[in-house]
Design a protein around this motif. Structure first.
Motif, PDB file in Angstrom:
ATOM      1  N   GLN A   1      68.472  72.637  -6.994  1.00  0.00           N
ATOM      2  CA  GLN A   1      67.946  71.399  -7.581  1.00  0.00           C
ATOM      3  C   GLN A   1      69.082  70.382  -7.708  1.00  0.00           C
ATOM      4  OE1 GLN A   1      64.758  70.841  -8.387  1.00  0.00           O
ATOM      5  NE2 GLN A   1      63.932  72.875  -8.048  1.00  0.00           N
TER       6      GLN A   1
ATOM      7  N   ARG B   1      68.523  66.841  -9.454  1.00  0.00           N
ATOM      8  CA  ARG B   1      68.460  66.886 -10.911  1.00  0.00           C
ATOM      9  C   ARG B   1      69.821  67.190 -11.518  1.00  0.00           C
ATOM     10  NH1 ARG B   1      62.550  69.969 -11.204  1.00  0.00           N
ATOM     11  NH2 ARG B   1      61.324  68.061 -10.844  1.00  0.00           N
TER      12      ARG B   1
ATOM     13  N   GLU C   1      71.741  64.006 -11.624  1.00  0.00           N
ATOM     14  CA  GLU C   1      71.343  63.185 -12.771  1.00  0.00           C
ATOM     15  C   GLU C   1      72.022  63.687 -14.046  1.00  0.00           C
ATOM     16  OE1 GLU C   1      66.868  61.669 -11.537  1.00  0.00           O
ATOM     17  OE2 GLU C   1      67.088  63.564 -12.613  1.00  0.00           O
ATOM     18  N   PHE C   2      72.066  65.008 -14.203  1.00  0.00           N
ATOM     19  CA  PHE C   2      72.689  65.614 -15.381  1.00  0.00           C
ATOM     20  C   PHE C   2      74.175  65.278 -15.444  1.00  0.00           C
ATOM     21  CE2 PHE C   2      75.098  69.028 -17.344  1.00  0.00           C
ATOM     22  CZ  PHE C   2      74.438  69.226 -18.542  1.00  0.00           C
TER      23      PHE C   2
ATOM     24  N   THR D   1      72.339  65.151  -1.030  1.00  0.00           N
ATOM     25  CA  THR D   1      72.499  65.297  -2.481  1.00  0.00           C
ATOM     26  C   THR D   1      73.512  66.386  -2.818  1.00  0.00           C
ATOM     27  OG1 THR D   1      70.564  66.771  -2.542  1.00  0.00           O
ATOM     28  CG2 THR D   1      70.194  64.453  -3.092  1.00  0.00           C
TER      29      THR D   1
ATOM     30  N   TYR E   1      55.684  72.607 -14.224  1.00  0.00           N
ATOM     31  CA  TYR E   1      56.389  73.568 -13.378  1.00  0.00           C
ATOM     32  C   TYR E   1      56.272  74.978 -13.938  1.00  0.00           C
ATOM     33  CZ  TYR E   1      60.240  75.807 -10.854  1.00  0.00           C
ATOM     34  OH  TYR E   1      60.996  76.668 -10.083  1.00  0.00           O
TER      35      TYR E   1
ATOM     36  N   TRP F   1      70.806  76.313 -11.781  1.00  0.00           N
ATOM     37  CA  TRP F   1      70.258  75.038 -11.305  1.00  0.00           C
ATOM     38  C   TRP F   1      69.359  75.259 -10.100  1.00  0.00           C
ATOM     39  CZ3 TRP F   1      70.269  70.474 -13.806  1.00  0.00           C
ATOM     40  CH2 TRP F   1      71.004  70.458 -14.997  1.00  0.00           C
TER      41      TRP F   1
ATOM     42  N   LEU G   1      67.439  74.990 -14.809  1.00  0.00           N
ATOM     43  CA  LEU G   1      68.071  73.665 -14.913  1.00  0.00           C
ATOM     44  C   LEU G   1      68.730  73.506 -16.281  1.00  0.00           C
ATOM     45  CD1 LEU G   1      65.274  71.430 -13.317  1.00  0.00           C
ATOM     46  CD2 LEU G   1      66.986  72.849 -12.194  1.00  0.00           C
TER      47      LEU G   1
ATOM     48  N   SER H   1      68.959  71.484 -21.532  1.00  0.00           N
ATOM     49  CA  SER H   1      68.261  71.462 -20.251  1.00  0.00           C
ATOM     50  C   SER H   1      68.331  70.070 -19.641  1.00  0.00           C
ATOM     51  CB  SER H   1      66.795  71.860 -20.434  1.00  0.00           C
ATOM     52  OG  SER H   1      66.097  70.868 -21.165  1.00  0.00           O
ATOM     53  N   TRP H   2      68.057  69.998 -18.364  1.00  0.00           N
ATOM     54  CA  TRP H   2      67.991  68.711 -17.669  1.00  0.00           C
ATOM     55  C   TRP H   2      66.952  67.805 -18.329  1.00  0.00           C
ATOM     56  CZ3 TRP H   2      63.458  67.301 -14.982  1.00  0.00           C
ATOM     57  CH2 TRP H   2      63.532  66.090 -14.280  1.00  0.00           C
ATOM     58  N   GLN H   3      65.812  68.367 -18.694  1.00  0.00           N
ATOM     59  CA  GLN H   3      64.753  67.573 -19.314  1.00  0.00           C
ATOM     60  C   GLN H   3      65.234  66.927 -20.611  1.00  0.00           C
ATOM     61  OE1 GLN H   3      64.409  70.671 -18.153  1.00  0.00           O
ATOM     62  NE2 GLN H   3      62.411  71.024 -17.201  1.00  0.00           N
TER      63      GLN H   3
ATOM     64  N   MET I   1      67.776  64.103 -19.872  1.00  0.00           N
ATOM     65  CA  MET I   1      67.087  62.936 -19.323  1.00  0.00           C
ATOM     66  C   MET I   1      66.314  62.193 -20.407  1.00  0.00           C
ATOM     67  SD  MET I   1      67.993  62.628 -16.226  1.00  0.00           S
ATOM     68  CE  MET I   1      69.557  63.232 -16.870  1.00  0.00           C
TER      69      MET I   1
END
Length: 291
Positions: A49, A52, A55-56, A86, A189, A250, A254, A269-271, A274
């Motif tokens: 991923q 993502r 982004e993190f 990426t 997910y 990852w 994530l 977490s990534w969520q 974000m």
């Protein structure tokens, strides 16, 4: 210990309280930590991923960034070459962090074991170490290592680990197809491999044995805890008086392990990160409107 939401909110406020002129120099509204641990990225695979993770990485800052093994998946790259742009961007972002003053420490794992021939050397501002001790702001001494040495399958039957890796790749491909259907149906997910790890008795036993083996190693060395990756299961728990931490992966979870400026360890977490970045943008937008 503070709940995860409060911990992240505090970290967000600390960042917002920082000098706004330096914020513009950093180029993003990130969340600042004393240290961040990430592992099992598996660059070079379709399951990674990377977008993502990128982004993190762009949304966070830390004094030290630990790459705790399986960053690049040499096993998969030997079978089939795959390298998305990426994946390049992730590598470049890490190098950029090192250049700008973040201490970056790479602890190779079994999938990037080729890097182990460079143990104790430094490349491009990145220190390569087999294992080391991290001392938190609270004075806790934590052993940091990937953890594959304590995996009985790899230690005793490496060929079986290769078979398991191939099966895992098949499961991930199925998962991608299944979750694309779930996304179209408006469903969240769902991870098949995580479900199997939690439900299959042998998998649960394997994970427990691994965790106890790592905790025993830290105890033998007279340390307070251990931080590892390898099994793709984020966790913080006490095992016989030892703080066992696994930063996750990852590919599915994530997740990352972080230490805040006061020395407290948490999984994020990534969520969540974000969500904090979204709050930062909204707050900045509100300030601009008021002014």
């Amino acid at each position: 210990m503070k709940p995860s939401e409060q911990f992240l909110a505090d970290a967000f406020r600390e960042h917002q309280a920082a000098d706004r002129s330096t914020a513009s120099e950093r180029g993003h509204n990130g969340t600042r930590f004393r240290a961040i641990w990430i592992s099992d990225i598996h660059l070079g695979t379709t399951g990674c991923q990377a977008a993502r993770l990128l982004e993190f990485l762009r949304a966070t800052e830390s004094q030290t960034l630990y790459l705790v093994g399986d960053i690049i998946d040499g096993w998969q790259l030997k079978r089939r070459w795959y390298w998305d742009q990426t994946h390049n961007n992730v590598v470049q972002t890490v190098l950029k962090k090192a250049k700008k003053g973040t201490e970056v420490i790479f602890v190779p794992g079994n999938h990037d074991e080729a890097v182990r021939q460079f143990i104790d050397l430094d490349f491009g501002g990145i220190r390569i170490r087999d294992e080391l001790v991290h001392v938190t702001a609270q004075g806790k001494r934590m052993l940091v290592l990937h953890g594959d040495r304590f995996d009985g399958v790899i230690a005793c039957a490496k060929w079986l680990a290769y078979v398991g890796d191939s099966l895992y790749t098949v499961i991930l491909k199925f998962n991608q197809v299944y979750n694309s259907w779930r996304a179209r149906a408006g469903l969240p997910y769902w991870s098949l491999s995580q479900y199997l790890k939690l439900k299959v008795k042998n998998a649960v036993s394997y994970i427990s044995s691994f965790e106890h083996a790592l905790a025993a190693e830290a105890k033998k060395k007279g340390l307070d805890g251990v931080i590892c990756g390898h099994i793709h299961k984020p966790e913080i728990r006490d095992i016989d008086g030892i703080t066992y931490c696994n930063d996750g992966d990852w590919v599915e979870s994530l997740s990352a392990l972080v230490e805040d400026l006061n020395g407290e360890l948490r999984l994020v977490s990534w969520q969540e990160i974000m969500g904090l970045q979204k709050q930062a943008r909204a707050a900045t937008s509100g300030e601009l409107c008021v002014s």
